[in-house]
Enzyme design. Structure first.
Site, PDB file in Angstrom:
ATOM      1  N   GLY A 114     -21.597 -16.645  25.412  1.00  0.00           N
ATOM      2  CA  GLY A 114     -20.888 -17.658  24.611  1.00  0.00           C
ATOM      3  C   GLY A 114     -19.396 -17.683  24.876  1.00  0.00           C
ATOM      4  O   GLY A 114     -18.926 -17.576  26.019  1.00  0.00           O
ATOM      5  N   GLY A 133     -18.234 -12.170  16.505  1.00  0.00           N
ATOM      6  CA  GLY A 133     -18.378 -12.683  15.147  1.00  0.00           C
ATOM      7  C   GLY A 133     -19.814 -13.094  14.901  1.00  0.00           C
ATOM      8  O   GLY A 133     -20.575 -13.323  15.854  1.00  0.00           O
ATOM      9  N   LYS A 170     -26.056 -19.049   4.081  1.00  0.00           N
ATOM     10  CA  LYS A 170     -26.873 -19.275   2.868  1.00  0.00           C
ATOM     11  C   LYS A 170     -25.913 -19.813   1.812  1.00  0.00           C
ATOM     12  O   LYS A 170     -24.733 -19.428   1.794  1.00  0.00           O
ATOM     13  CB  LYS A 170     -27.435 -17.948   2.332  1.00  0.00           C
ATOM     14  CG  LYS A 170     -28.648 -17.407   3.072  1.00  0.00           C
ATOM     15  CD  LYS A 170     -29.925 -17.923   2.438  1.00  0.00           C
ATOM     16  CE  LYS A 170     -31.131 -17.313   3.112  1.00  0.00           C
ATOM     17  NZ  LYS A 170     -31.848 -18.181   3.989  1.00  0.00           N
ATOM     18  N   ALA A 177     -25.586 -19.092  -4.038  1.00  0.00           N
ATOM     19  CA  ALA A 177     -26.647 -18.735  -4.989  1.00  0.00           C
ATOM     20  C   ALA A 177     -27.797 -18.001  -4.295  1.00  0.00           C
ATOM     21  O   ALA A 177     -28.464 -17.159  -4.892  1.00  0.00           O
ATOM     22  CB  ALA A 177     -27.166 -19.998  -5.687  1.00  0.00           C
ATOM     23  N   TYR A 233     -18.770 -16.560   5.643  1.00  0.00           N
ATOM     24  CA  TYR A 233     -18.139 -16.806   6.946  1.00  0.00           C
ATOM     25  C   TYR A 233     -16.734 -17.401   6.773  1.00  0.00           C
ATOM     26  O   TYR A 233     -15.767 -16.954   7.385  1.00  0.00           O
ATOM     27  CB  TYR A 233     -19.045 -17.751   7.739  1.00  0.00           C
ATOM     28  CG  TYR A 233     -18.591 -18.031   9.162  1.00  0.00           C
ATOM     29  CD1 TYR A 233     -18.730 -17.066  10.160  1.00  0.00           C
ATOM     30  CD2 TYR A 233     -18.060 -19.272   9.515  1.00  0.00           C
ATOM     31  CE1 TYR A 233     -18.336 -17.333  11.477  1.00  0.00           C
ATOM     32  CE2 TYR A 233     -17.673 -19.548  10.823  1.00  0.00           C
ATOM     33  CZ  TYR A 233     -17.812 -18.578  11.797  1.00  0.00           C
ATOM     34  OH  TYR A 233     -17.427 -18.846  13.089  1.00  0.00           O
TER      35      TYR A 233
HETATM   36  P1  NAP Z   1     -22.171 -15.557  19.940  1.00  0.00           P
HETATM   37  O1  NAP Z   1     -22.741 -16.341  21.057  1.00  0.00           O
HETATM   38  O2  NAP Z   1     -23.074 -15.156  18.829  1.00  0.00           O
HETATM   39  O3  NAP Z   1     -21.471 -14.257  20.565  1.00  0.00           O
HETATM   40  C1  NAP Z   1     -20.893 -13.277  19.762  1.00  0.00           C
HETATM   41  C2  NAP Z   1     -21.142 -11.934  20.413  1.00  0.00           C
HETATM   42  O4  NAP Z   1     -20.583 -10.911  19.561  1.00  0.00           O
HETATM   43  C3  NAP Z   1     -22.634 -11.633  20.547  1.00  0.00           C
HETATM   44  O5  NAP Z   1     -22.930 -11.026  21.769  1.00  0.00           O
HETATM   45  C4  NAP Z   1     -22.841 -10.683  19.387  1.00  0.00           C
HETATM   46  O6  NAP Z   1     -23.988  -9.844  19.502  1.00  0.00           O
HETATM   47  C5  NAP Z   1     -21.555  -9.892  19.419  1.00  0.00           C
HETATM   48  N1  NAP Z   1     -21.421  -9.085  18.207  1.00  0.00           N
HETATM   49  C6  NAP Z   1     -21.899  -9.370  16.967  1.00  0.00           C
HETATM   50  N2  NAP Z   1     -21.638  -8.350  16.130  1.00  0.00           N
HETATM   51  C7  NAP Z   1     -20.995  -7.405  16.845  1.00  0.00           C
HETATM   52  C8  NAP Z   1     -20.486  -6.132  16.535  1.00  0.00           C
HETATM   53  N3  NAP Z   1     -20.592  -5.603  15.304  1.00  0.00           N
HETATM   54  N4  NAP Z   1     -19.876  -5.397  17.501  1.00  0.00           N
HETATM   55  C9  NAP Z   1     -19.758  -5.904  18.755  1.00  0.00           C
HETATM   56  N5  NAP Z   1     -20.232  -7.122  19.116  1.00  0.00           N
HETATM   57  C10 NAP Z   1     -20.847  -7.865  18.171  1.00  0.00           C
HETATM   58  O7  NAP Z   1     -20.939 -16.318  19.256  1.00  0.00           O
HETATM   59  P2  NAP Z   1     -20.001 -17.482  19.829  1.00  0.00           P
HETATM   60  O8  NAP Z   1     -20.543 -18.781  19.405  1.00  0.00           O
HETATM   61  O9  NAP Z   1     -19.672 -17.256  21.239  1.00  0.00           O
HETATM   62  O10 NAP Z   1     -18.707 -17.224  18.924  1.00  0.00           O
HETATM   63  C11 NAP Z   1     -17.646 -16.339  19.308  1.00  0.00           C
HETATM   64  C12 NAP Z   1     -16.597 -16.341  18.211  1.00  0.00           C
HETATM   65  O11 NAP Z   1     -16.153 -17.674  17.986  1.00  0.00           O
HETATM   66  C13 NAP Z   1     -17.106 -15.824  16.860  1.00  0.00           C
HETATM   67  O12 NAP Z   1     -16.084 -15.087  16.224  1.00  0.00           O
HETATM   68  C14 NAP Z   1     -17.388 -17.104  16.101  1.00  0.00           C
HETATM   69  O13 NAP Z   1     -17.336 -16.904  14.705  1.00  0.00           O
HETATM   70  C15 NAP Z   1     -16.276 -17.986  16.602  1.00  0.00           C
HETATM   71  N6  NAP Z   1     -16.537 -19.436  16.465  1.00  0.00           N
HETATM   72  C16 NAP Z   1     -17.537 -20.043  17.153  1.00  0.00           C
HETATM   73  C17 NAP Z   1     -17.725 -21.422  17.026  1.00  0.00           C
HETATM   74  C18 NAP Z   1     -18.793 -22.170  17.787  1.00  0.00           C
HETATM   75  O14 NAP Z   1     -18.836 -23.402  17.695  1.00  0.00           O
HETATM   76  N7  NAP Z   1     -19.636 -21.513  18.544  1.00  0.00           N
HETATM   77  C19 NAP Z   1     -16.921 -22.153  16.153  1.00  0.00           C
HETATM   78  C20 NAP Z   1     -15.922 -21.490  15.445  1.00  0.00           C
HETATM   79  C21 NAP Z   1     -15.725 -20.135  15.627  1.00  0.00           C
HETATM   80  P3  NAP Z   1     -25.365 -10.305  18.679  1.00  0.00           P
HETATM   81  O15 NAP Z   1     -25.883 -11.479  19.354  1.00  0.00           O
HETATM   82  O16 NAP Z   1     -26.264  -9.161  18.783  1.00  0.00           O
HETATM   83  O17 NAP Z   1     -24.933 -10.597  17.269  1.00  0.00           O
END
Ligand code: NAP
Length: 466
Positions: free
Chosen positions: A236, A307, A312, A315, A370
């Site tokens: 991602g 992240g 959810k 509630a 979140y």
């Molecule tokens: P993603 O595809 O879920 O990638 C996040 C990576 O972080 C996954 O490999 C995940 O592993 C890993 N991770 C989760 N918990 C962890 C931990 N405790 N220690 C180390 N690594 C951990 O997410 P993404 O969509 O690329 O998003 C990246 C960031 O951008 C996040 O902070 C997200 O909140 C933010 N964001 C994304 C969007 C969007 O549209 N995609 C929008 C706004 C903000 P697992 O798969 O095992 O959990």
């Protein structure tokens, strides 16, 4: 994930259907390509009348270094700022072609009636901007202005820029850059980023440039010799960040949890980086990061990207879902930063970059956990920025707040909500992980020493939380 509607409206038939039905027509946004110029076309420069030419001169120096074709009106107040740095300016009155960039120094506007200078400069060329063009207004931070007149005038610029971002369409972005007095020489990295294709999905933003150490860089490899650590780097947005930082010359330590080991190794292998398998919420996470950094002479950048969501309504949310999201998205960032500060793991002029979210700005149904965590990230950034300024080691902290980015996270959203999220912005399309990564690379550059405490949205100027 594919945007079928976006692809359909690129065809002749699709364009016709969309036009007849009044549907949005997203254009293909220009993005970074190796070997392409920073500004892929000509620049029209203008300035509001006034004695202070410091910002016009700073803009001129950036344009001169980029060797772009620059147009200016013969009677422009600060035309001399361009010629005095050796730019061979062309008379805008003779130009019937479109411009790639319109840049306007509004810093001398100090009364409401003088805002007319915006109209005078932009109105005649409002239809003369190329696809994926750039509109940039430069002013002074209203909170630092000395009179009521200049404060209201400089604050007014924000409404103008955000409206232009919504009006111009065709992938054209609009930004406002506030530069503190005395920090003019720190403008280069920000202006270059905003004029370039790297800022494809950033629009309607207000960037603050202040005092700090903006170091000289080789613009083609600004991170050469630097070590950066990216959390959640196996896929991602994190994967894209790791790739872009490596492209810019950094050695990247790619961090993710154990179940992601295979993907993590693939990414690190492809970019010549190294891996660190770690849960960022572990009590010894800071220590483990410090050990990995020590092997490479300390860290020059850390990107807190990892992240999770556990959506959810409040509630229906159980305690575990609340705790997990706040712990991973917010508490871990604060805890790791504290360890890095206490044990001097960060080199001088290092960069800390956090990943917030539009949800943290606008709030979102089903995301109290979140949105709380991501709003907290913005607080973390502004408080830490003040501390870092006082520490005087040239270290900065900033955040990106992505909107709708095409990833596994957004592919899981139900169709109708996904389609609304994708279209409800000035670009009428979702962003790509690389758009977030390019913005982070701008923050990470040694040349961005004057950029501290900003949260910049990478959302195509989403209507949410605007
Ligand atoms: P993603 O595809 O879920 O990638 C996040 C990576 O972080 C996954 O490999 C995940 O592993 C890993 N991770 C989760 N918990 C962890 C931990 N405790 N220690 C180390 N690594 C951990 O997410 P993404 O969509 O690329 O998003 C990246 C960031 O951008 C996040 O902070 C997200 O909140 C933010 N964001 C994304 C969007 C969007 O549209 N995609 C929008 C706004 C903000 P697992 O798969 O095992 O959990």
């Amino acid at each position: 994930m594919s945007d079928r509607y976006g692809t359909f409206v690129q065809s002749g038939l699709g364009k016709q259907v969309a036009k007849n039905l009044g549907l949005p027509i997203p254009v293909t946004l220009e993005r970074f390509e190796a070997g392409e110029k920073v500004v892929r076309g000509s620049v029209l420069f203008g300035a509001a009348p006034g004695d202070d030419a410091r910002l016009s001169t700073a803009v001129a120096e950036v344009l001169q270094a980029l060797h772009t074709e620059v147009f200016v009106a013969n009677d422009d107040a600060h035309k001399d700022a361009l010629t005095s740095v050796g730019i061979e300016v062309k008379n805008s009155g003779d130009n019937k072609d479109k411009y790639k960039v319109l840049v306007f120094d509004a810093s001398n506007i100090a009364h409401a009636p003088d805002l007319k200078a915006l109209y005078d400069f932009f109105h005649p060329v409002a239809r003369q901007v190329e696809q994926s063009g750039r509109v940039i207004v430069i002013g002074r931070p209203p909170e630092e202005c000395e009179t009521i007149g200049s404060t209201l005038a400089q604050r007014a610029l924000e409404g103008f820029v955000k409206s232009v971002g919504k009006e111009f369409k065709k992938g054209i972005t609009a930004q406002l850059v506030y530069v503190s007095e005395g920090a003019e020489s720190n403008l280069a990295s920000t202006l270059s980023f905003l004029m370039s294709a790297r800022s494809a999905y950033v629009s309607g933003q207000v960037v603050r440039v202040g005092a700090g150490n903006a170091l000289q860089v080789d613009w083609s490899k600004p991170l050469a010799g630097k070590t950066a650590l990216v959390t959640g780097a196996s896929r991602g947005i994190g994967e894209a960040i790791a790739r872009v930082l490596a492209r810019d010359g950094a050695h990247v330590i790619c961090l993710d949890i154990a179940p992601q080991q295979a993907d993590l190794q693939r990414v690190a292998g492809e970019i010549g980086g190294s891996t660190l398998t770690l849960d960022i919420t572990a009590a010894d996470a800071g220590e483990k990061i410090a050990e990995a950094a020590a092997k490479r002479g300390g860290l020059d950048a850390i990107v807190h990207n990892a992240g999770v969501t556990r959506d959810k309504t409040l509630a229906n949310m159980d305690e575990k879902q609340w705790d997990m999201v706040v712990d991973i998205n917010l508490q871990s960032n604060a805890m790791i930063n504290d360890y890095l500060f206490d044990h001097e793991v960060l080199n001088d002029n290092a960069r800390i970059i956090c990943v917030s979210s539009l949800s943290g700005i606008a709030g979102n149904l089903g995301q109290t956990n979140y949105a709380t965590s991501k709003a907290g990230v913005i607080g973390l950034v502004s408080a830490t920025a003040k501390k870092l300024k006082a520490d005087n080691k040239g270290i900065t902290i900033n955040a990106v707040a992505p909107g709708f980015i095409e990833t596994q996270m957004t592919a899981a959203i139900p169709f109708a909500i996904r389609e609304a999220g994708r279209r409800m912005n000035s670009m009428s399309q979702g962003g790509l992980p690389v758009d977030v990564a390019e913005t982070i690379a701008w923050f990470a550059s040694p040349a961005s020493g004057g950029v501290n405490g900003n949260t910049i949205r990478v959302c195509g100027q989403s209507l949410l939380g605007a």
